[in-house]
Design an enzyme around this catalytic site. Structure first.
Site, PDB file in Angstrom:
ATOM      1  N   ARG B  51      50.520  40.628  45.171  1.00  0.00           N
ATOM      2  CA  ARG B  51      50.240  41.063  46.532  1.00  0.00           C
ATOM      3  C   ARG B  51      48.751  41.246  46.793  1.00  0.00           C
ATOM      4  O   ARG B  51      48.212  40.743  47.773  1.00  0.00           O
ATOM      5  CB  ARG B  51      50.973  42.371  46.820  1.00  0.00           C
ATOM      6  CG  ARG B  51      50.945  42.773  48.259  1.00  0.00           C
ATOM      7  CD  ARG B  51      51.384  44.207  48.388  1.00  0.00           C
ATOM      8  NE  ARG B  51      52.138  44.605  47.216  1.00  0.00           N
ATOM      9  CZ  ARG B  51      53.441  44.521  47.118  1.00  0.00           C
ATOM     10  NH1 ARG B  51      54.136  44.090  48.131  1.00  0.00           N
ATOM     11  NH2 ARG B  51      54.042  44.894  46.019  1.00  0.00           N
ATOM     12  N   THR B  52      48.076  41.948  45.883  1.00  0.00           N
ATOM     13  CA  THR B  52      46.648  42.200  46.073  1.00  0.00           C
ATOM     14  C   THR B  52      45.872  40.876  46.060  1.00  0.00           C
ATOM     15  O   THR B  52      44.986  40.642  46.881  1.00  0.00           O
ATOM     16  CB  THR B  52      46.111  43.137  44.974  1.00  0.00           C
ATOM     17  OG1 THR B  52      46.915  44.311  44.970  1.00  0.00           O
ATOM     18  CG2 THR B  52      44.676  43.520  45.221  1.00  0.00           C
ATOM     19  N   LYS B  80      40.953  33.803  24.792  1.00  0.00           N
ATOM     20  CA  LYS B  80      40.190  33.317  23.633  1.00  0.00           C
ATOM     21  C   LYS B  80      39.209  34.381  23.143  1.00  0.00           C
ATOM     22  O   LYS B  80      38.421  34.129  22.245  1.00  0.00           O
ATOM     23  CB  LYS B  80      39.404  32.056  24.013  1.00  0.00           C
ATOM     24  CG  LYS B  80      40.284  30.897  24.410  1.00  0.00           C
ATOM     25  CD  LYS B  80      39.438  29.720  24.913  1.00  0.00           C
ATOM     26  CE  LYS B  80      40.294  28.728  25.655  1.00  0.00           C
ATOM     27  NZ  LYS B  80      39.523  28.064  26.717  1.00  0.00           N
ATOM     28  N   ARG B 101      40.727  42.231  38.982  1.00  0.00           N
ATOM     29  CA  ARG B 101      41.774  43.188  38.594  1.00  0.00           C
ATOM     30  C   ARG B 101      41.865  43.118  37.076  1.00  0.00           C
ATOM     31  O   ARG B 101      41.906  42.030  36.498  1.00  0.00           O
ATOM     32  CB  ARG B 101      43.098  42.785  39.241  1.00  0.00           C
ATOM     33  CG  ARG B 101      44.367  43.323  38.591  1.00  0.00           C
ATOM     34  CD  ARG B 101      44.654  44.759  38.915  1.00  0.00           C
ATOM     35  NE  ARG B 101      44.881  44.972  40.321  1.00  0.00           N
ATOM     36  CZ  ARG B 101      46.004  45.483  40.833  1.00  0.00           C
ATOM     37  NH1 ARG B 101      46.999  45.800  40.049  1.00  0.00           N
ATOM     38  NH2 ARG B 101      46.093  45.669  42.131  1.00  0.00           N
ATOM     39  N   HIS B 129      41.255  51.841  42.803  1.00  0.00           N
ATOM     40  CA  HIS B 129      41.766  50.682  43.531  1.00  0.00           C
ATOM     41  C   HIS B 129      41.227  50.820  44.950  1.00  0.00           C
ATOM     42  O   HIS B 129      41.970  51.125  45.876  1.00  0.00           O
ATOM     43  CB  HIS B 129      43.298  50.699  43.494  1.00  0.00           C
ATOM     44  CG  HIS B 129      43.944  49.460  44.052  1.00  0.00           C
ATOM     45  ND1 HIS B 129      43.225  48.342  44.414  1.00  0.00           N
ATOM     46  CD2 HIS B 129      45.232  49.172  44.307  1.00  0.00           C
ATOM     47  CE1 HIS B 129      44.062  47.430  44.867  1.00  0.00           C
ATOM     48  NE2 HIS B 129      45.282  47.908  44.812  1.00  0.00           N
TER      49      HIS B 129
END
Lengths: 140, 302
Positions: B51-52, B80, B101, B129
């Protein structure tokens, strides 16, 4: 009183809490420095009963002593030049300390990226609260 | 160059300007349809949050810009073992702005230190957030007309809900905001919020939603998660107290707004969705506008 010869140039760290001098030796990285260091342990003190003293013979721009404010802000720093005390410094809590204390928050980015410097910022001078610069967790 | 790492990075004045811009975008979307032509947003999602991420991507597309990025850590070089610092230096060569994020707290701060493009924190673990908070503020201000002189009820999991903590932090900066904290005792706001953030402000802690609802201008619902409880009985006893349904809505003011950061599970009954006071889907739309405004501000295009 034990006699240690005077310094030409350098620092005398006085009023160190008895027994703490070795940890300060390591915090300041004196083990990595190629200079004369005298550590005096359990010296008699009228003010403190017993105290430790560190004498360091080095250029006065070589060492960053701000970190001492975090370790023990009762330490007196005497700055010596030409065998005389040119400045007596009292310590304040440093605004920022790098790689002295480590963030213990397992959710912090420093827990997975080992090469990041551990930086703590003084967020409350009165309560002496330091927080991790990344996750803002308080250091306890 | 500026970044957005925490909801408090903007002053009240800067925030007010940003929300004004978002409202202008809402009214004149065409005016902004090409302001980001030729610009690229990188969405660096080390943990999935569809959603974000889509909200950011929609925001950039609405501005005429393009989007590159990854949606999970396994499809990036992080798998990696590449550090965030290295990744951001590389992304800085590809894009003009980025939204990150990451599951670890402080990851976006690390990125901002090495980045030559603006970094938007799109969530760093349980820490911050900020674009959710901006979304909440824009929704309240747009639909209520103000951020001061309101009584806001925050209901549900107030202990672990970072959106709640950020919103409280943001709202204490406005005049005469009253907080009604509605939660089971097990899920009260953390002590630092009570003792540091809310100290000296008008707030009360209650356990009963029905009693609290008549005085509220805003009701901010959050999800009570089963795994937060030590025993099943407590959970069953508590979970129904906090289900918002038609009966409880009847007790509320005619102009109260219901907000929710979503996803909801069952804490807002679907029968409430058609109530004009239900604002949680509008909130999603405001989330896109505020991200558009933010992208423009950080790129210094508006």
């Amino acid at each position: 009183m034990l006699n240690v010869s005077g310094l030409k140039e350098g620092f005398v760290l006085d009023h160190i809490r008895a027994g703490k001098s070795m940890s300060i030796y390591h915090y300041l990285g004196l083990d990595k420095l190629d200079c004369q260091v005298a550590i005096i342990k359990n010296a008699r003190s009228s003010k403190m009963g017993r105290k430790d003293i560190i004498k360091i013979e080095c250029g006065i721009d070589v060492l960053d002593l701000d970190v001492l404010g975090y370790i023990d802000h009762n330490i007196t720093i005497n700055i010596i030049k030409d065998e005389k005390i040119v400045e007596k410094k009292t310590l304040k809590l440093p605004k920022k300390i790098t790689n002295v204390i480590h963030c213990k928050n397992p959710r912090c980015i420093t827990s997975i990226e080992q090469e990041l410097p551990h930086v703590f910022v003084l967020t409350d001078e009165e309560k002496e609260i330091y927080r991790c610069m990344y996750c803002e967790e308080q250091y306890k | 160059m500026r970044h957005l790492l925490s909801p408090l990075d903007f002053s009240v004045e800067e925030l007010s300007d940003l929300l004004d811009l978002a409202n202008d975008i809402e009214k004149n979307p065409k005016k902004y349809a090409h302001v980001c032509d030729g610009k690229k947003l990188a969405t660096l999602f080390y943990e999935p949050s569809t959603r974000t991420r889509l909200s950011f991507e929609a925001a950039m597309h609405n501005l005429g810009g393009n989007v590159i990025g990854f949606a999970t850590a396994d499809s990036s070089s992080a798998s990696k073992g590449e550090s965030v610092s290295d990744t951001i230096r590389i992304i800085s060569c590809y894009a003009d702005i980025c939204a990150m994020r990451h599951p670890k707290e402080g990851a976006a701060t690390v990125a901002s230190l090495k980045s030559s493009i603006p970094v938007i924190n799109a969530g760093d673990g349980g820490h911050q957030h900020p674009t959710q908070t901006l979304t909440d503020l824009l929704t309240i201000r747009s639909l209520k007309g103000r951020l001061d002189n309101i009584t806001i009820g925050l209901c549900g999991d107030l202990k672990f809900g970072r959106t709640v903590h950020s919103l409280i932090n943001a709202l204490v900066r406005y005049e005469n905001v009253k907080f009604v904290l509605i939660s089971p005792p097990e899920l009260r706001v953390p002590s630092y919020i009570r003792e540091e953030v809310l100290k000296g402000f008008d707030f009360e802690e209650v356990t009963d939603l029905e009693h609290a609802i008549p005085k509220l201008d805003i009701l901010y619902m959050t999800r009570v998660q089963k795994e937060r409880f030590f025993n099943e009985d407590d959970y069953i006893r508590m979970k129904d107290c906090y289900i918002l349904d038609k009966a409880k809505m009847r007790l509320a003011k005619d102009d109260m707004l219901v907000l929710h950061p979503l996803p909801r599970v069952n804490e807002i009954s679907v029968e409430v969705d058609d109530d004009p006071r239900a604002a949680y889907f509008k909130q999603v739309q405001y989330g896109v506008y505020v991200r558009m405004a933010l992208i423009l501000r950080l790129l210094e295009l508006a």
